[in-house]
Design an enzyme around this catalytic site. Structure first.
Site, PDB file in Angstrom:
ATOM      1  N   GLY A   4      -9.675  -0.368   4.681  1.00  0.00           N
ATOM      2  CA  GLY A   4      -8.235  -0.400   4.508  1.00  0.00           C
ATOM      3  C   GLY A   4      -7.444   0.356   5.554  1.00  0.00           C
ATOM      4  O   GLY A   4      -6.223   0.502   5.442  1.00  0.00           O
ATOM      5  N   GLU A  14      -5.259  -3.599   9.283  1.00  0.00           N
ATOM      6  CA  GLU A  14      -4.832  -4.839   8.648  1.00  0.00           C
ATOM      7  C   GLU A  14      -5.785  -5.978   9.009  1.00  0.00           C
ATOM      8  O   GLU A  14      -6.618  -5.859   9.920  1.00  0.00           O
ATOM      9  CB  GLU A  14      -3.412  -5.201   9.119  1.00  0.00           C
ATOM     10  CG  GLU A  14      -2.366  -4.145   8.814  1.00  0.00           C
ATOM     11  CD  GLU A  14      -2.067  -4.035   7.330  1.00  0.00           C
ATOM     12  OE1 GLU A  14      -2.393  -4.979   6.581  1.00  0.00           O
ATOM     13  OE2 GLU A  14      -1.527  -2.992   6.920  1.00  0.00           O
ATOM     14  N   THR A  41       0.824  -1.209   0.000  1.00  0.00           N
ATOM     15  CA  THR A  41       0.000   0.000   0.000  1.00  0.00           C
ATOM     16  C   THR A  41       0.857   1.258   0.000  1.00  0.00           C
ATOM     17  O   THR A  41       0.654   2.181  -0.793  1.00  0.00           O
ATOM     18  CB  THR A  41      -0.934   0.001   1.215  1.00  0.00           C
ATOM     19  OG1 THR A  41      -1.765  -1.170   1.166  1.00  0.00           O
ATOM     20  CG2 THR A  41      -1.812   1.237   1.221  1.00  0.00           C
ATOM     21  N   LYS A  89       6.388   4.392  17.564  1.00  0.00           N
ATOM     22  CA  LYS A  89       6.559   5.792  17.172  1.00  0.00           C
ATOM     23  C   LYS A  89       6.973   6.647  18.371  1.00  0.00           C
ATOM     24  O   LYS A  89       7.819   7.542  18.244  1.00  0.00           O
ATOM     25  CB  LYS A  89       5.271   6.309  16.546  1.00  0.00           C
ATOM     26  CG  LYS A  89       4.893   5.581  15.259  1.00  0.00           C
ATOM     27  CD  LYS A  89       3.474   5.914  14.814  1.00  0.00           C
ATOM     28  CE  LYS A  89       3.095   5.116  13.581  1.00  0.00           C
ATOM     29  NZ  LYS A  89       1.675   5.305  13.200  1.00  0.00           N
ATOM     30  N   GLY A 114      -2.547   6.332   5.836  1.00  0.00           N
ATOM     31  CA  GLY A 114      -3.829   6.006   5.221  1.00  0.00           C
ATOM     32  C   GLY A 114      -4.504   7.202   4.580  1.00  0.00           C
ATOM     33  O   GLY A 114      -5.425   7.038   3.824  1.00  0.00           O
ATOM     34  N   GLU A 153      11.521  10.558   8.338  1.00  0.00           N
ATOM     35  CA  GLU A 153      10.390  11.435   8.673  1.00  0.00           C
ATOM     36  C   GLU A 153       9.055  10.700   8.590  1.00  0.00           C
ATOM     37  O   GLU A 153       8.168  10.897   9.425  1.00  0.00           O
ATOM     38  CB  GLU A 153      10.387  12.646   7.738  1.00  0.00           C
ATOM     39  CG  GLU A 153       9.265  13.635   7.996  1.00  0.00           C
ATOM     40  CD  GLU A 153       9.410  14.351   9.322  1.00  0.00           C
ATOM     41  OE1 GLU A 153       8.546  14.143  10.196  1.00  0.00           O
ATOM     42  OE2 GLU A 153      10.390  15.104   9.491  1.00  0.00           O
TER      43      GLU A 153
END
Length: 285
Positions: free
Chosen positions: A168, A171, A8, A186, A285, A111
């Protein structure tokens, strides 16, 4: 340029490259060469042979995810003198003993590993270093934000997650997202940029609670009281060591992390000189 991965994210990156132009893509590493992919009108060379991607490459873009395979392929590129760009928060968080020297040596840019295209790595590693850090609170996972938003609107947790998967945003196995692990990866990266350059992954991982057991009725009760529930990743403390946590938090509707809007990623940083800084935008996304 060599590219690892055309899922993706990789396919979207290839479409961006086509629009920008001026880049020679040597090859794209994929697991299934015959699989159809939406990469625009151009047709880069797809291969399952890493050597065809890595040999003589100037810039390697790593988008395959995971830790071990990605780290070994990046090591080959970095050791050969190539620059690397990665969106791999798991490898950066869990494999810092390998990735840290590449980052400190200017070999790896990342980034997109945190908050997708919304820039937070650059500000934390650059301009905001002029302030001593006090705290950071952030919304770092779009899947959880989507699910909570749907729960506020009346869905139960299972319905909300099923819709996220259908669209979407999640997962087929959403564990990494709903259990808070993605946000913790993160957060670990952000902690190293501005708070503790050697923050161990194990310390961050020990303070994680996701939204798997979040009760939709409790979420709606908070909405009725003028409050919201958010999965917040935080760093605070500092006197006896920085503390980290990822967990659902009840916040007032007037809180900056609510005012940024539904489903958006946001980071609120507090420093002694700069005060409060809010960075918000679209997430993955």
């Amino acid at each position: 340029m060599g590219i690892l991965g055309a899922g993706t994210v990789g396919a979207a990156f290839l479409r961006l490259l086509e629009r920008h132009g001026g880049v020679d893509v040597s090859a794209v590493l994929v697991r299934d060469v015959a699989k159809a992919r939406d990469v625009g009108t151009w047709r880069p060379r797809f291969t399952d042979d890493p050597d065809l991607v890595l040999d003589g490459v100037d810039v390697l873009v790593e988008l395959i995810g995971g830790v071990d395979e990605a780290t070994e392929l990046v090591a080959r590129a970095a050791d050969s003198g190539a620059r690397v760009v990665s969106a791999n928060k798991a490898a950066l968080a869990e494999g810092w003993e390998r990735w840290g020297p590449w980052v400190r040596g200017g070999r790896v840019g990342f980034e997109a590993a945190v908050m997708a295209g919304t820039p937070v790595v650059g500000p934390l590693a650059g301009a905001l270093r002029g302030s001593r850090p006090i705290a950071l609170h952030a919304l770092l996972n779009g899947t959880c934000a989507f699910v909570i938003d749907r729960m506020e609107g009346g869905m139960d947790a299972a319905e909300a997650l099923a819709e996220a998967q259908r669209l979407g945003y999640a997962e087929a196995d959403p564990s990494i997202d709903v259990d808070g692990v993605d946000a913790a990866h993160k957060l670990c990266i952000l902690a190293r940029l501005a708070f503790d350059p050697e923050m161990p992954w194990g310390r961050v991982a020990g303070g994680v609670r996701g939204i798997r057991d979040l009760d939709a009725r409790a979420v709606r009760r908070e909405v009725a009281r003028g409050r919201r529930v958010r999965l917040v990743a935080s760093i605070w403390g500092g006197g006896d060591g920085w503390r980290t946590a990822v967990r659902p938090v009840v916040v007032p509707e007037s809180h900056p992390l609510v005012l940024v809007g539904s489903g958006r990623n946001a980071l609120a940083f507090t420093g002694d000189a700069v005060g409060d800084v809010l960075i918000a935008g679209a997430g993955a996304g």
